[in-house]
Design a protein around this motif. Structure first.
Motif, PDB file in Angstrom:
ATOM      1  N   ASN A 192       0.827  -1.204   0.000  1.00  0.00           N
ATOM      2  CA  ASN A 192       0.000   0.000   0.000  1.00  0.00           C
ATOM      3  C   ASN A 192       0.863   1.257   0.000  1.00  0.00           C
ATOM      4  N   THR A 193       0.266   2.364  -0.358  1.00  0.00           N
ATOM      5  CA  THR A 193       0.980   3.643  -0.315  1.00  0.00           C
ATOM      6  C   THR A 193       1.332   4.013   1.113  1.00  0.00           C
ATOM      7  N   THR A 222      13.225   3.754  12.961  1.00  0.00           N
ATOM      8  CA  THR A 222      12.227   2.880  12.353  1.00  0.00           C
ATOM      9  C   THR A 222      11.747   3.485  11.042  1.00  0.00           C
ATOM     10  N   LEU A 223      11.643   2.637  10.008  1.00  0.00           N
ATOM     11  CA  LEU A 223      11.205   3.064   8.688  1.00  0.00           C
ATOM     12  C   LEU A 223       9.745   2.686   8.486  1.00  0.00           C
ATOM     13  N   LEU A 224       8.984   3.615   7.903  1.00  0.00           N
ATOM     14  CA  LEU A 224       7.562   3.393   7.643  1.00  0.00           C
ATOM     15  C   LEU A 224       7.241   3.743   6.204  1.00  0.00           C
ATOM     16  N   LYS A 225       6.612   2.816   5.501  1.00  0.00           N
ATOM     17  CA  LYS A 225       6.175   3.078   4.126  1.00  0.00           C
ATOM     18  C   LYS A 225       4.983   4.031   4.170  1.00  0.00           C
ATOM     19  N   ALA A 226       5.190   5.250   3.654  1.00  0.00           N
ATOM     20  CA  ALA A 226       4.139   6.271   3.669  1.00  0.00           C
ATOM     21  C   ALA A 226       4.568   7.444   2.790  1.00  0.00           C
ATOM     22  N   PRO A 227       3.614   8.226   2.302  1.00  0.00           N
ATOM     23  CA  PRO A 227       3.983   9.427   1.547  1.00  0.00           C
ATOM     24  C   PRO A 227       4.794  10.392   2.402  1.00  0.00           C
TER      25      PRO A 227
END
Length: 458
Positions: free
Chosen positions: A352-353, A373-378
């Protein structure tokens, strides 16, 4: 029209008697892999081809042995078939299944058989093989006293396996629990899983066959119910556990925060049809573990206090459309049940985006802190309130994302933002990644539970 029909009939009645004629097969060996004894397998298909320009009459088709295999030739069940016709440039279907008898052995035993074909005086053979695995069968079984189980023979569980209050179940290295459809593990007392890197403790469905030649049932979600840790249960620990293919991998019901509910280390929970790990108003810690591929959320937090260190939370669920994100965190509807979670050296990503959903309850979001911590997000995502926001990423790179074969390997590869993104001091208590590789010998540790191979990370 009548003359044409008569000609076709006469052509069909003429069979070649040429001893040089041969049948062709879709496979010269039909393998059923590992089969649990006394349980019928799924059906496999063998195609028999006549590639000649003349019709053939197969004198006999026989199942050679009495091994537990069964065959069905063009809709007819049996072990011996005579005078089977096969038209020119045509084929017939033979369906194969098996119910293998107990072997009395602790490890899988090879079982062989064959299908014999006699055509114009010549014999041809298709081999049948399977590995028969005995299992201990438990039906609605309840453990009332402290029990230790360590066996090379799987436990086959129907309906449920329950641990009563004040009882402890300890599972030793290499123990495998196979759950039949909808079967659930209920923990009212205590569960201790003592797996190792080489011999993890496995929780999985009981389908050992394949949906397609490239897709084992073991890779599919929703094969069994999952593990439920009830309100009376505390101090559960899982080390080197492999939990896959459940409806909900683990669900912890609401309980007191005065004692730890669950501690998970070096483990993997994957391919859940709902949530991989659902924690509800409890005290829990998860380290060096993978939570992946869920039809809803990989990690669902509602109230409670939680710590996650060096975890990979990755939702690339593709079996059907998913309804959630990698991370869901929220207060409960009760004002007295806030959600507090700390993520250190973690990777939260997916297809997901945006892979985090922190809905507002009681006019505020869950109190999540993200350290290295890395987070997949715009790039413009705002998560409030937090003193330690995550590092937002828009892409990642992994060893394997194969949605057709449902095979996933979340070891980061060259180009992954997780490489060297973790805090070295926080990684000191976890010098080895989930695969047993050192994370302290290169420039910096990688975020998540897996360390990239050093030659790729350099």
């Amino acid at each position: 029209m009548l003359l044409t029909a008569t000609a076709c009939s006469e052509s069909w009645e003429h069979y070649s008697t040429d001893p040089g004629m041969r049948l062709s097969f879709s496979s010269d060996t039909l393998k059923l892999d590992t089969v649990l004894t006394n349980i019928p397998t799924s059906t496999r298909l063998l195609k028999v081809y006549n590639r000649q320009e003349e019709a053939l009459l197969i004198s006999s088709i026989d199942l050679a042995g009495n091994s537990g295999f069964r065959i069905n030739v063009d809709g007819q069940k049996g072990y011996h078939f005579s005078n089977v016709e096969i038209a020119a440039r045509d084929s017939l279907h033979i369906f194969v299944e098996a119910t293998l008898a107990s072997t009395g052995q602790p490890t899988p035993t090879l079982v062989k058989d064959s299908i014999l074909f006699m055509l114009n005086g010549n014999r041809q053979e298709v081999k049948l093989t399977a590995y028969a695995q005995d299992a201990y069968t438990l039906r609605a079984h309840r453990i009332e006293t402290d029990t230790i189980i360590q066996t090379t023979r799987p436990l086959l569980i129907y309906d449920s396996l329950s641990v009563a209050p004040n009882a402890r179940l300890t599972l030793g290295p290499g123990t495998q629990l196979y759950f039949h459809s909808k079967a659930v593990m209920h923990i009212h007392g205590q569960l201790t899983v003592n797996g190792t890197l080489q011999q993890p403790v496995v929780f999985r469905g009981d389908r050992t066959d394949k949906l397609f030649s490239y897709l084992p049932y073991d890779r599919l979600p929703g094969q069994w119910g999952g593990i439920v840790i009830h309100p009376t249960s505390f101090n559960n620990s899982l080390d080197h556990a492999e939990i896959r293919g459940a409806e909900t991998g683990i669900r912890c019901d609401s309980s007191s925060l005065q004692a730890p509910k669950l501690n998970i280390t070096n483990s993997r929970i994957t391919q859940a049809s709902t949530d991989a790990l659902s924690l509800n108003h409890c005290l829990a810690q998860v380290t060096n573990s993978e939570l992946s591929n869920a039809g809803r959320h990989c990690l669902s937090l509602q109230g409670g206090q939680y710590t996650f260190v060096h975890c990979t939370v990755a939702n690339f669920f593709s079996w059907n459309s998913r309804q959630g994100t990698s991370l869901y965190a929220a207060h409960t509807d009760e004002a007295t049940a806030p959600c507090e979670a700390t993520f250190v050296n973690c990777l939260i990503t997916g297809s997901n985006t945006t892979e985090a959903y922190l809905p507002e309850m009681n006019q505020q979001q869950a109190a999540c802190q993200f350290q290295n911590t890395l987070l997949k997000a715009p790039a413009d995502l705002i998560l409030t309130p937090t003193d330690y926001p995550p590092t937002l990423i828009q892409q990642d790179a992994f060893t394997a994302i194969d949605t057709q074969a449902q095979y996933y390997n979340f070891v980061p590869t060259d180009g992954s933002p997780a490489i060297d993104a973790a805090n070295a001091q926080a990684a000191q208590p976890y010098p080895l990644d989930r695969n047993g590789h050192s994370r302290l010998t290169d420039a910096a540790p990688d975020a998540g539970c897996y360390e990239a191979p050093q030659e790729e990370a350099s």
